[in-house]
Design an enzyme around this catalytic site. Sequence first.
Site, mmCIF file in Angstrom:
data_model
loop_
_atom_site.group_PDB
_atom_site.id
_atom_site.type_symbol
_atom_site.label_atom_id
_atom_site.label_comp_id
_atom_site.label_asym_id
_atom_site.label_seq_id
_atom_site.Cartn_x
_atom_site.Cartn_y
_atom_site.Cartn_z
ATOM 1 N N ARG A 3 1.961 1.231 7.294
ATOM 2 C CA ARG A 3 0.128 0.357 6.840
ATOM 3 C C ARG A 3 0.469 -0.358 8.171
ATOM 4 N NH1 ARG A 3 -1.318 1.098 1.057
ATOM 5 N NH2 ARG A 3 -1.072 3.547 0.423
ATOM 6 N N ARG A 61 4.669 -6.559 0.249
ATOM 7 C CA ARG A 61 3.585 -5.890 1.672
ATOM 8 C C ARG A 61 4.566 -5.603 2.652
ATOM 9 N NH1 ARG A 61 -1.686 -6.139 0.732
ATOM 10 N NH2 ARG A 61 -1.421 -7.564 -1.040
ATOM 11 N N GLU A 78 0.091 -4.816 -8.788
ATOM 12 C CA GLU A 78 0.112 -3.858 -8.462
ATOM 13 C C GLU A 78 1.743 -2.673 -8.296
ATOM 14 O OE1 GLU A 78 -2.617 -0.555 -5.708
ATOM 15 O OE2 GLU A 78 -3.112 -2.266 -5.738
ATOM 16 N N SER A 105 -2.751 2.878 -8.131
ATOM 17 C CA SER A 105 -3.952 2.796 -8.140
ATOM 18 C C SER A 105 -4.350 4.375 -7.859
ATOM 19 C CB SER A 105 -4.327 2.560 -6.952
ATOM 20 O OG SER A 105 -5.148 2.468 -7.009
ATOM 21 N N ARG A 135 8.504 -0.944 -4.362
ATOM 22 C CA ARG A 135 7.669 -1.949 -5.811
ATOM 23 C C ARG A 135 8.303 -1.611 -7.077
ATOM 24 N NH1 ARG A 135 1.498 -3.999 -4.954
ATOM 25 N NH2 ARG A 135 1.977 -4.996 -2.453
#
Length: 434
Positions: free
Chosen positions: A270, A285, A357, A360, A399
């Site tokens: 990403r 991130r 988070e 999801s 994560r």
Amino acid sequence: MLDTKWIRENPEALIEALMKRGQSTDAAKSTVEDLIARDEARRAHVSKLQEAQERRNAASKEIGNAMRNGDSALAEKLKTEVAEIKGFIQDGEGRERELDKALDAALAVIPNVPFEDVPVGRDETGNVVLRTVGKVLPRPNWVKEHFEIGEALGLMDFERAAKLSGSRFTVLKGQLARLERALGQFMLDLHTSEHGYMEVQPPLLVRDEVLFGTNQLPKFEEDLFFVPHGDSRLGLIPTAEVPLTNLVREEILANEQLPLRMTALTPCFRSEAGSAGRDTRGMLRQHQFYKVELVSIVDAESALAEHDRMTECAEEVLKRLGLPFRTMVLCTGDMGFGARKTHDIEVWLPGQNTYREISSCSVCGDFQARRMDARYRPKEEKGTRFVHTLNGSGVAVGRALIAVIENYQNEDGSVTIPEALLPYMGGLTKIEAK
């Protein structure tokens, strides 16, 4: 992508949905009016083409009758009419394609309609806690963030990663590299052996139409990485949701094939466009990271129950690892573009003293299926219906590594290995600096 028939019949419902997602009343009305106008223009043009085709067929029969009756003048007149109609139809078919393309482009940037029970809110402050699992202990003053621990161990290297690739990359070494691998293997084994998901190893590079199918294109193009491929290009997957969901594109499944549940452990890529200044330290991130993805393809009646099931499968990963977490219902303003309802799972990070988070899980209805043309044959029904798709992280491996490092850190800087990961660590029970 939304159904134009539903939009025509429910314009006020779409206006309300767009307003819930943050559009102003005027903007929402303008958007819906534009969609309906485009659809009406297309439908009117198609109606004219159909009338022209009917007249051409009728005139062709009249030519035969005229010639049999010896009326050559009428036959020639009719031939001229047919030739003119053919020209109109040829031009009209090109215009139809233009109208279809314009309508599809307008529909492609309209988000999905939230379910009625989704809380209405502008941003993450409107999210609602569904449940909290695990006890958050008081934070000792010696607790550190994951990157401080990893660097002190000599096993997490951001400087060398920057030399290789720039910012938002990490080099993991030795026992931390093995711990990340163990996490991914543990998750795959759990989901395949206990949760009924089929493991898949999909391509990491996909075509534009595949990215369109799972609504990364056209709206989120700046978040993607692309590589040239002949006269075209291929996109690096931002999540395994993309290839897994598209495995059923342009297919008609038998009802007996549903539910179809798949999982994959892949790298994800990403660009993190729009994230400048956010989470610049550490691994939270990244441009490249590993994630175990869960995808379900189901019928319409099973979708909501499957959403709860998928969320529980992702939660089980954190339960087995002994990590405190909470599960949130995202509000309309924080929910993803293609989702009708989303559960976010947030893991506790003592180094940051907050929840972040880690998964999801979203139910998308037939929104993606329409973009992919993925259908199934219901029992005792004629014709086909669009499948319903769901996707979720089961969970983000990087994560999870952060959460394990921070929750299992010791005052001396070492990290204890969670019991669930011991079978994957070759007898290692603690990571210590050498």
